[in-house]
Scaffold this motif. Structure first.
Motif, mmCIF file in Angstrom:
data_model
loop_
_atom_site.group_PDB
_atom_site.id
_atom_site.type_symbol
_atom_site.label_atom_id
_atom_site.label_comp_id
_atom_site.label_asym_id
_atom_site.label_seq_id
_atom_site.Cartn_x
_atom_site.Cartn_y
_atom_site.Cartn_z
ATOM 1 N N GLN A 1 2.161 1.518 -3.434
ATOM 2 C CA GLN A 1 1.369 2.837 -4.371
ATOM 3 C C GLN A 1 0.898 4.052 -4.262
ATOM 4 O O GLN A 1 1.026 4.800 -4.509
ATOM 5 C CB GLN A 1 -0.333 1.687 -4.312
ATOM 6 C CG GLN A 1 -1.036 2.194 -5.187
ATOM 7 C CD GLN A 1 -0.866 1.841 -6.276
ATOM 8 O OE1 GLN A 1 -0.556 1.247 -6.968
ATOM 9 N NE2 GLN A 1 -1.243 3.770 -6.777
ATOM 10 N N ARG A 2 1.264 4.372 -2.754
ATOM 11 C CA ARG A 2 0.760 5.927 -2.119
ATOM 12 C C ARG A 2 2.153 6.642 -2.762
ATOM 13 O O ARG A 2 1.849 7.514 -3.109
ATOM 14 C CB ARG A 2 0.632 5.809 -0.536
ATOM 15 C CG ARG A 2 -0.474 5.173 -0.417
ATOM 16 C CD ARG A 2 -0.726 5.802 1.687
ATOM 17 N NE ARG A 2 -0.979 6.754 1.296
ATOM 18 C CZ ARG A 2 -0.926 7.584 2.716
ATOM 19 N NH1 ARG A 2 -0.230 6.909 3.465
ATOM 20 N NH2 ARG A 2 -0.929 9.026 3.017
ATOM 21 N N ASP B 1 1.618 7.750 -6.852
ATOM 22 C CA ASP B 1 0.606 8.350 -6.726
ATOM 23 C C ASP B 1 0.662 9.634 -6.412
ATOM 24 O O ASP B 1 0.306 10.325 -7.358
ATOM 25 C CB ASP B 1 -0.679 7.805 -5.602
ATOM 26 C CG ASP B 1 -1.495 6.990 -6.115
ATOM 27 O OD1 ASP B 1 -1.308 5.993 -6.938
ATOM 28 O OD2 ASP B 1 -2.251 5.640 -5.156
ATOM 29 N N GLU C 1 0.636 -1.592 0.143
ATOM 30 C CA GLU C 1 0.068 -0.444 0.222
ATOM 31 C C GLU C 1 1.203 1.514 -0.096
ATOM 32 O O GLU C 1 0.909 2.233 -0.386
ATOM 33 C CB GLU C 1 -0.769 -0.071 0.833
ATOM 34 C CG GLU C 1 -1.649 1.385 1.555
ATOM 35 C CD GLU C 1 -2.546 1.261 2.760
ATOM 36 O OE1 GLU C 1 -3.319 2.065 2.850
ATOM 37 O OE2 GLU C 1 -2.749 0.291 3.381
ATOM 38 N N THR D 1 2.005 4.445 -15.800
ATOM 39 C CA THR D 1 1.132 5.143 -15.128
ATOM 40 C C THR D 1 1.298 4.309 -13.278
ATOM 41 O O THR D 1 1.442 3.551 -12.930
ATOM 42 C CB THR D 1 -0.114 5.216 -15.008
ATOM 43 O OG1 THR D 1 -1.157 3.506 -15.386
ATOM 44 C CG2 THR D 1 -0.573 5.652 -16.934
ATOM 45 N N ALA D 2 0.186 5.364 -12.529
ATOM 46 C CA ALA D 2 0.600 5.097 -10.936
ATOM 47 C C ALA D 2 -0.180 3.641 -10.464
ATOM 48 O O ALA D 2 0.236 2.956 -10.438
ATOM 49 C CB ALA D 2 0.281 5.838 -10.244
ATOM 50 N N GLN E 1 -2.558 0.359 -9.869
ATOM 51 C CA GLN E 1 -2.309 -0.610 -9.012
ATOM 52 C C GLN E 1 -1.118 -1.388 -9.658
ATOM 53 O O GLN E 1 -0.556 -1.506 -9.988
ATOM 54 C CB GLN E 1 -3.516 -1.970 -9.532
ATOM 55 C CG GLN E 1 -3.646 -2.642 -8.029
ATOM 56 C CD GLN E 1 -3.537 -1.918 -6.752
ATOM 57 O OE1 GLN E 1 -4.109 -1.270 -6.698
ATOM 58 N NE2 GLN E 1 -2.776 -2.195 -5.561
ATOM 59 N N TYR E 2 -0.370 -1.158 -8.037
ATOM 60 C CA TYR E 2 0.829 -1.301 -7.987
ATOM 61 C C TYR E 2 1.090 -2.925 -8.540
ATOM 62 O O TYR E 2 0.453 -3.518 -7.486
ATOM 63 C CB TYR E 2 1.818 -0.861 -6.314
ATOM 64 C CG TYR E 2 3.117 -1.834 -6.390
ATOM 65 C CD1 TYR E 2 3.921 -1.080 -6.928
ATOM 66 C CD2 TYR E 2 3.540 -3.061 -5.871
ATOM 67 C CE1 TYR E 2 5.122 -1.723 -7.147
ATOM 68 C CE2 TYR E 2 4.444 -4.073 -5.700
ATOM 69 C CZ TYR E 2 5.677 -2.971 -6.350
ATOM 70 O OH TYR E 2 7.096 -3.521 -6.215
ATOM 71 N N GLU F 1 2.056 10.537 -10.096
ATOM 72 C CA GLU F 1 1.565 10.955 -11.006
ATOM 73 C C GLU F 1 1.151 11.750 -11.528
ATOM 74 O O GLU F 1 1.284 12.485 -13.139
ATOM 75 C CB GLU F 1 0.065 10.459 -10.886
ATOM 76 C CG GLU F 1 -0.692 10.372 -11.717
ATOM 77 C CD GLU F 1 -0.912 9.072 -12.324
ATOM 78 O OE1 GLU F 1 0.033 9.528 -13.734
ATOM 79 O OE2 GLU F 1 -0.802 7.960 -11.882
ATOM 80 N N SER F 2 1.651 13.528 -10.770
ATOM 81 C CA SER F 2 1.870 14.421 -11.078
ATOM 82 C C SER F 2 2.801 15.079 -11.881
ATOM 83 O O SER F 2 3.068 15.732 -12.542
ATOM 84 C CB SER F 2 0.868 15.486 -10.424
ATOM 85 O OG SER F 2 1.583 16.079 -8.938
#
Length: 337
Positions: free
Chosen positions: A257-258, A261, A254, A325-326, A328-329, A264-265
Protein backbone atom coordinates in the motif's frame (compact mmCIF):
# COMPACT_ATOMS: atom_id res chain seq x y z
CA UNK A 1 3.67 -39.80 27.88
CA UNK A 2 5.99 -36.81 27.87
CA UNK A 3 6.48 -35.30 24.39
CA UNK A 4 9.87 -35.87 22.83
CA UNK A 5 12.14 -32.87 23.44
CA UNK A 6 15.55 -32.91 21.77
CA UNK A 7 18.53 -31.36 23.48
CA UNK A 8 19.26 -28.14 21.62
CA UNK A 9 22.00 -25.62 22.43
CA UNK A 10 21.76 -22.11 20.99
CA UNK A 11 25.16 -20.73 19.97
CA UNK A 12 25.10 -16.98 19.29
CA UNK A 13 27.89 -15.72 17.05
CA UNK A 14 28.79 -12.03 16.49
CA UNK A 15 28.39 -10.42 13.06
CA UNK A 16 30.20 -7.44 11.49
CA UNK A 17 26.86 -6.00 10.33
CA UNK A 18 24.11 -3.80 11.74
CA UNK A 19 22.39 -7.07 12.63
CA UNK A 20 24.80 -7.92 15.42
CA UNK A 21 24.46 -11.69 15.90
CA UNK A 22 23.33 -14.97 14.33
CA UNK A 23 22.01 -18.06 16.11
CA UNK A 24 23.47 -21.46 15.34
CA UNK A 25 21.83 -24.55 16.83
CA UNK A 26 23.58 -27.67 18.09
CA UNK A 27 21.52 -30.85 18.60
CA UNK A 28 22.69 -34.00 20.32
CA UNK A 29 21.84 -37.38 18.83
CA UNK A 30 22.79 -41.00 19.59
CA UNK A 31 26.14 -40.78 17.80
CA UNK A 32 27.19 -37.16 18.23
CA UNK A 33 25.90 -33.76 17.19
CA UNK A 34 24.18 -31.91 14.35
CA UNK A 35 24.89 -28.21 13.75
CA UNK A 36 22.46 -25.90 11.97
CA UNK A 37 24.18 -23.01 10.17
CA UNK A 38 27.79 -21.97 10.39
CA UNK A 39 28.30 -18.26 11.11
CA UNK A 40 30.37 -15.72 9.23
CA UNK A 41 34.06 -16.02 8.37
CA UNK A 42 35.72 -13.54 10.72
CA UNK A 43 38.30 -14.16 13.42
CA UNK A 44 35.89 -12.90 16.06
CA UNK A 45 33.14 -15.27 14.92
CA UNK A 46 35.45 -18.30 14.77
CA UNK A 47 36.84 -17.54 18.24
CA UNK A 48 33.29 -17.24 19.59
CA UNK A 49 32.23 -20.53 17.99
CA UNK A 50 35.28 -22.38 19.30
CA UNK A 51 34.70 -20.93 22.76
CA UNK A 52 31.02 -21.99 22.77
CA UNK A 53 31.84 -25.53 21.60
CA UNK A 54 34.52 -25.88 24.27
CA UNK A 55 32.22 -24.47 26.98
CA UNK A 56 29.60 -27.09 26.11
CA UNK A 57 32.20 -29.84 26.48
CA UNK A 58 31.54 -30.98 22.92
CA UNK A 59 34.27 -32.56 20.83
CA UNK A 60 34.56 -31.14 17.33
CA UNK A 61 34.84 -34.70 16.01
CA UNK A 62 31.37 -35.45 17.38
CA UNK A 63 29.76 -32.95 14.94
CA UNK A 64 28.88 -35.24 12.03
CA UNK A 65 26.24 -33.18 10.17
CA UNK A 66 26.00 -29.50 9.24
CA UNK A 67 22.73 -28.19 7.79
CA UNK A 68 22.99 -24.86 5.94
CA UNK A 69 19.72 -22.91 5.63
CA UNK A 70 20.96 -20.57 2.86
CA UNK A 71 24.02 -19.14 1.17
CA UNK A 72 24.41 -15.78 2.96
CA UNK A 73 27.75 -15.32 4.70
CA UNK A 74 26.39 -15.34 8.26
CA UNK A 75 24.95 -18.81 7.61
CA UNK A 76 27.65 -20.59 5.61
CA UNK A 77 30.82 -18.51 6.03
CA UNK A 78 32.56 -20.94 8.41
CA UNK A 79 31.20 -24.17 6.90
CA UNK A 80 34.61 -25.17 5.52
CA UNK A 81 36.35 -24.46 8.85
CA UNK A 82 33.75 -26.52 10.73
CA UNK A 83 34.16 -29.45 8.33
CA UNK A 84 37.95 -29.23 8.60
CA UNK A 85 37.73 -29.54 12.41
CA UNK A 86 34.94 -32.09 12.58
CA UNK A 87 34.63 -33.98 9.31
CA UNK A 88 30.92 -33.05 9.26
CA UNK A 89 28.90 -33.71 6.11
CA UNK A 90 27.50 -30.41 4.80
CA UNK A 91 23.94 -30.22 3.44
CA UNK A 92 22.71 -27.29 1.36
CA UNK A 93 20.18 -26.47 -1.39
CA UNK A 94 21.62 -26.79 -4.87
CA UNK A 95 19.89 -23.57 -6.01
CA UNK A 96 21.74 -21.56 -3.37
CA UNK A 97 25.06 -23.26 -3.98
CA UNK A 98 24.83 -22.54 -7.70
CA UNK A 99 24.31 -18.85 -6.93
CA UNK A 100 27.10 -18.87 -4.36
CA UNK A 101 29.47 -20.36 -6.94
CA UNK A 102 28.52 -17.60 -9.39
CA UNK A 103 29.37 -14.94 -6.82
CA UNK A 104 32.64 -16.66 -5.90
CA UNK A 105 33.73 -16.86 -9.52
CA UNK A 106 32.44 -13.37 -10.41
CA UNK A 107 32.41 -11.17 -7.27
CA UNK A 108 31.29 -8.18 -9.34
CA UNK A 109 27.91 -9.94 -9.64
CA UNK A 110 27.26 -9.34 -5.92
CA UNK A 111 26.49 -5.71 -6.67
CA UNK A 112 25.28 -6.42 -10.18
CA UNK A 113 25.53 -4.42 -13.42
CA UNK A 114 25.94 -0.68 -12.99
CA UNK A 115 23.39 0.08 -15.70
CA UNK A 116 20.72 -1.95 -13.87
CA UNK A 117 20.83 0.49 -10.95
CA UNK A 118 21.02 3.56 -13.17
CA UNK A 119 18.02 2.26 -15.14
CA UNK A 120 16.05 2.16 -11.89
CA UNK A 121 17.03 5.67 -10.84
CA UNK A 122 20.03 5.22 -8.55
CA UNK A 123 22.69 7.94 -8.92
CA UNK A 124 25.78 6.63 -10.67
CA UNK A 125 28.08 7.88 -7.88
CA UNK A 126 26.13 5.80 -5.39
CA UNK A 127 26.43 2.73 -7.64
CA UNK A 128 30.22 3.14 -7.65
CA UNK A 129 30.23 3.31 -3.86
CA UNK A 130 28.16 0.12 -3.75
CA UNK A 131 30.57 -1.67 -6.05
CA UNK A 132 33.45 -0.79 -3.74
CA UNK A 133 31.49 -1.70 -0.58
CA UNK A 134 30.45 -5.14 -1.85
CA UNK A 135 33.79 -6.09 -3.44
CA UNK A 136 35.06 -7.88 -0.32
CA UNK A 137 31.83 -9.57 0.79
CA UNK A 138 32.94 -12.97 -0.52
CA UNK A 139 35.88 -12.80 1.92
CA UNK A 140 33.28 -13.54 4.61
CA UNK A 141 32.78 -17.07 3.19
CA UNK A 142 35.50 -19.71 3.06
CA UNK A 143 34.98 -21.52 -0.27
CA UNK A 144 33.45 -24.97 0.13
CA UNK A 145 31.37 -27.53 -1.70
CA UNK A 146 28.53 -29.34 0.10
CA UNK A 147 28.66 -33.10 0.55
CA UNK A 148 24.92 -33.41 -0.09
CA UNK A 149 22.13 -31.35 -1.60
CA UNK A 150 18.64 -31.35 -0.13
CA UNK A 151 15.96 -33.18 -2.11
CA UNK A 152 12.26 -32.39 -2.00
CA UNK A 153 10.37 -34.67 0.38
CA UNK A 154 13.46 -36.42 1.71
CA UNK A 155 13.72 -37.49 5.33
CA UNK A 156 17.15 -37.22 6.93
CA UNK A 157 17.25 -39.51 9.98
CA UNK A 158 19.81 -38.98 12.72
CA UNK A 159 18.34 -41.04 15.53
CA UNK A 160 16.41 -40.06 17.56
CA UNK A 161 15.77 -37.17 15.14
CA UNK A 162 13.97 -37.15 11.81
CA UNK A 163 14.64 -34.01 9.79
CA UNK A 164 12.56 -32.75 6.89
CA UNK A 165 14.17 -29.99 4.79
CA UNK A 166 11.44 -27.61 3.58
CA UNK A 167 12.26 -25.47 0.54
CA UNK A 168 11.15 -21.93 1.35
CA UNK A 169 12.31 -19.68 -1.52
CA UNK A 170 12.06 -15.92 -1.17
CA UNK A 171 14.83 -14.57 1.03
CA UNK A 172 17.11 -16.61 -1.23
CA UNK A 173 16.22 -18.90 -4.11
CA UNK A 174 17.18 -22.04 -2.18
CA UNK A 175 16.38 -21.06 1.40
CA UNK A 176 15.60 -24.19 3.41
CA UNK A 177 13.92 -24.52 6.80
CA UNK A 178 14.80 -27.63 8.81
CA UNK A 179 11.84 -29.33 10.49
CA UNK A 180 12.49 -31.93 13.19
CA UNK A 181 9.35 -33.99 12.75
CA UNK A 182 9.28 -35.97 15.99
CA UNK A 183 9.46 -32.94 18.30
CA UNK A 184 7.86 -30.35 16.02
CA UNK A 185 10.88 -28.03 16.22
CA UNK A 186 11.31 -25.77 13.19
CA UNK A 187 14.69 -24.20 12.47
CA UNK A 188 13.52 -21.31 10.30
CA UNK A 189 16.80 -19.67 9.26
CA UNK A 190 15.95 -16.18 7.99
CA UNK A 191 12.56 -17.20 6.61
CA UNK A 192 10.57 -16.37 9.76
CA UNK A 193 12.08 -14.04 12.37
CA UNK A 194 10.60 -12.84 15.64
CA UNK A 195 10.66 -9.04 15.52
CA UNK A 196 12.08 -8.16 12.11
CA UNK A 197 11.27 -9.27 8.57
CA UNK A 198 13.57 -10.91 6.05
CA UNK A 199 14.91 -8.81 3.21
CA UNK A 200 13.32 -9.86 -0.08
CA UNK A 201 15.48 -8.65 -2.94
CA UNK A 202 14.72 -8.34 -6.66
CA UNK A 203 18.44 -8.60 -7.41
CA UNK A 204 19.42 -9.01 -11.09
CA UNK A 205 21.13 -12.33 -10.24
CA UNK A 206 18.06 -13.66 -8.42
CA UNK A 207 16.49 -16.38 -10.62
CA UNK A 208 13.07 -15.92 -8.95
CA UNK A 209 10.88 -13.84 -11.32
CA UNK A 210 8.77 -12.55 -8.42
CA UNK A 211 10.74 -13.11 -5.18
CA UNK A 212 8.08 -11.55 -2.96
CA UNK A 213 5.40 -13.85 -4.33
CA UNK A 214 7.73 -16.82 -3.72
CA UNK A 215 8.38 -15.65 -0.18
CA UNK A 216 4.72 -15.12 0.70
CA UNK A 217 3.85 -18.53 -0.74
CA UNK A 218 6.64 -20.10 1.30
CA UNK A 219 5.25 -18.49 4.45
CA UNK A 220 1.77 -19.83 3.80
CA UNK A 221 3.26 -23.29 3.25
CA UNK A 222 4.26 -23.39 6.94
CA UNK A 223 0.95 -22.32 8.49
CA UNK A 224 -0.50 -25.84 8.66
CA UNK A 225 2.75 -27.44 9.85
CA UNK A 226 2.47 -28.93 13.34
CA UNK A 227 5.24 -26.84 14.93
CA UNK A 228 5.90 -26.90 18.66
CA UNK A 229 8.47 -24.09 18.61
CA UNK A 230 10.33 -22.10 15.96
CA UNK A 231 14.03 -21.33 16.34
CA UNK A 232 15.10 -18.53 13.97
CA UNK A 233 18.59 -17.49 12.92
CA UNK A 234 18.23 -14.07 14.54
CA UNK A 235 16.42 -13.08 17.70
CA UNK A 236 14.19 -15.05 20.04
CA UNK A 237 12.24 -18.27 19.61
CA UNK A 238 8.74 -17.97 18.13
CA UNK A 239 6.12 -19.85 20.12
CA UNK A 240 3.10 -19.08 17.91
CA UNK A 241 4.26 -19.57 14.33
CA UNK A 242 0.91 -18.99 12.54
CA UNK A 243 0.38 -15.73 14.42
CA UNK A 244 3.85 -14.51 13.41
CA UNK A 245 3.30 -15.56 9.80
CA UNK A 246 0.01 -13.65 9.61
CA UNK A 247 1.77 -10.63 11.08
CA UNK A 248 4.44 -10.78 8.37
CA UNK A 249 1.81 -11.20 5.65
CA UNK A 250 0.02 -8.10 6.98
CA UNK A 251 3.32 -6.19 7.01
CA UNK A 252 3.84 -6.87 3.31
CA UNK A 253 0.28 -5.87 2.47
CA UNK A 254 0.93 -2.59 4.27
CA UNK A 255 4.22 -2.16 2.39
CA UNK A 256 2.46 -2.72 -0.94
CA UNK A 257 0.00 0.00 0.00
CA UNK A 258 2.83 2.40 0.77
CA UNK A 259 4.36 1.68 -2.63
CA UNK A 260 1.03 2.44 -4.32
CA UNK A 261 0.68 5.63 -2.28
CA UNK A 262 4.14 6.72 -3.42
CA UNK A 263 2.99 6.39 -7.05
CA UNK A 264 -0.24 8.32 -6.52
CA UNK A 265 1.36 11.59 -7.61
CA UNK A 266 2.83 10.13 -10.80
CA UNK A 267 5.44 7.78 -12.29
CA UNK A 268 8.63 7.21 -10.30
CA UNK A 269 11.73 5.04 -10.41
CA UNK A 270 12.28 2.21 -7.94
CA UNK A 271 15.03 4.26 -6.29
CA UNK A 272 12.69 7.24 -5.85
CA UNK A 273 9.94 5.06 -4.38
CA UNK A 274 12.49 3.49 -2.03
CA UNK A 275 13.62 6.93 -0.87
CA UNK A 276 10.01 7.99 -0.24
CA UNK A 277 9.28 4.90 1.85
CA UNK A 278 12.56 4.44 3.72
CA UNK A 279 13.98 7.97 3.70
CA UNK A 280 17.43 8.99 2.54
CA UNK A 281 19.32 8.99 5.85
CA UNK A 282 20.14 5.25 5.75
CA UNK A 283 23.71 4.08 5.47
CA UNK A 284 24.87 2.79 2.09
CA UNK A 285 24.22 -0.92 2.66
CA UNK A 286 20.79 -0.28 4.15
CA UNK A 287 19.91 1.89 1.13
CA UNK A 288 20.97 -1.03 -1.07
CA UNK A 289 18.70 -3.45 0.79
CA UNK A 290 15.82 -0.93 0.83
CA UNK A 291 16.15 -0.40 -2.92
CA UNK A 292 15.97 -4.13 -3.69
CA UNK A 293 13.07 -4.71 -1.31
CA UNK A 294 11.14 -1.82 -2.87
CA UNK A 295 11.81 -3.21 -6.33
CA UNK A 296 10.56 -6.62 -5.16
CA UNK A 297 7.26 -5.04 -4.08
CA UNK A 298 6.98 -3.14 -7.37
CA UNK A 299 7.58 -6.32 -9.37
CA UNK A 300 4.98 -8.18 -7.31
CA UNK A 301 2.41 -5.42 -7.84
CA UNK A 302 3.25 -5.40 -11.53
CA UNK A 303 2.51 -9.13 -11.75
CA UNK A 304 -1.00 -8.58 -10.36
CA UNK A 305 -1.50 -5.59 -12.69
CA UNK A 306 -1.69 -2.98 -9.93
CA UNK A 307 1.47 -1.30 -11.24
CA UNK A 308 2.88 -0.90 -14.74
CA UNK A 309 6.29 0.15 -16.00
CA UNK A 310 7.54 2.37 -18.78
CA UNK A 311 11.04 2.57 -20.23
CA UNK A 312 12.51 5.60 -21.95
CA UNK A 313 16.15 6.20 -22.84
CA UNK A 314 17.33 3.28 -20.66
CA UNK A 315 15.37 4.54 -17.65
CA UNK A 316 12.47 2.65 -16.08
CA UNK A 317 9.63 4.19 -14.12
CA UNK A 318 6.58 2.62 -12.49
CA UNK A 319 3.07 4.05 -12.48
CA UNK A 320 -0.53 3.24 -11.61
CA UNK A 321 -2.36 1.93 -14.70
CA UNK A 322 -5.34 3.84 -16.06
CA UNK A 323 -8.42 3.30 -13.91
CA UNK A 324 -6.46 2.56 -10.74
CA UNK A 325 -5.91 4.79 -7.75
CA UNK A 326 -3.71 3.88 -4.82
CA UNK A 327 -6.76 3.34 -2.61
CA UNK A 328 -6.78 0.38 -0.25
CA UNK A 329 -4.57 -2.34 -1.69
CA UNK A 330 -6.58 -5.21 -3.17
CA UNK A 331 -6.52 -7.50 -6.19
CA UNK A 332 -9.98 -6.41 -7.37
CA UNK A 333 -10.40 -4.90 -10.83
CA UNK A 334 -9.96 -1.12 -11.34
CA UNK A 335 -12.91 1.21 -11.19
CA UNK A 336 -14.89 1.54 -14.38
CA UNK A 337 -14.03 -1.92 -15.77
Amino acid sequence: MEPYRPRVHTITIPLPFRLKAVNLYLLEDYTGHILIDAGVHTREALDALEGEIDALGVSWKSIHTLFITHYHSDHCGLAAAIRERSGAAIYMATQDFDLLETFQQRPEMIAGPEEFYVEHGMPRKMVHRLEAATASLMDLIIPFRPNHFYHHGEEIVREPHSFLPIHTPGHTVGHTCIFEQRSGLLFSGDHVLDTITSNIAAHPANPLPDPLRSYLGSLEKLVSLKVSNTLPAHGRAIEDLPRRIYSILAHHEERKQRVLDALESGPASAYTVSSIIFGSDLDLMDQWLAFFETLAHLVNLEHVHRVARASEESRTSFFLPSGWTAGQYSTTRPRGT
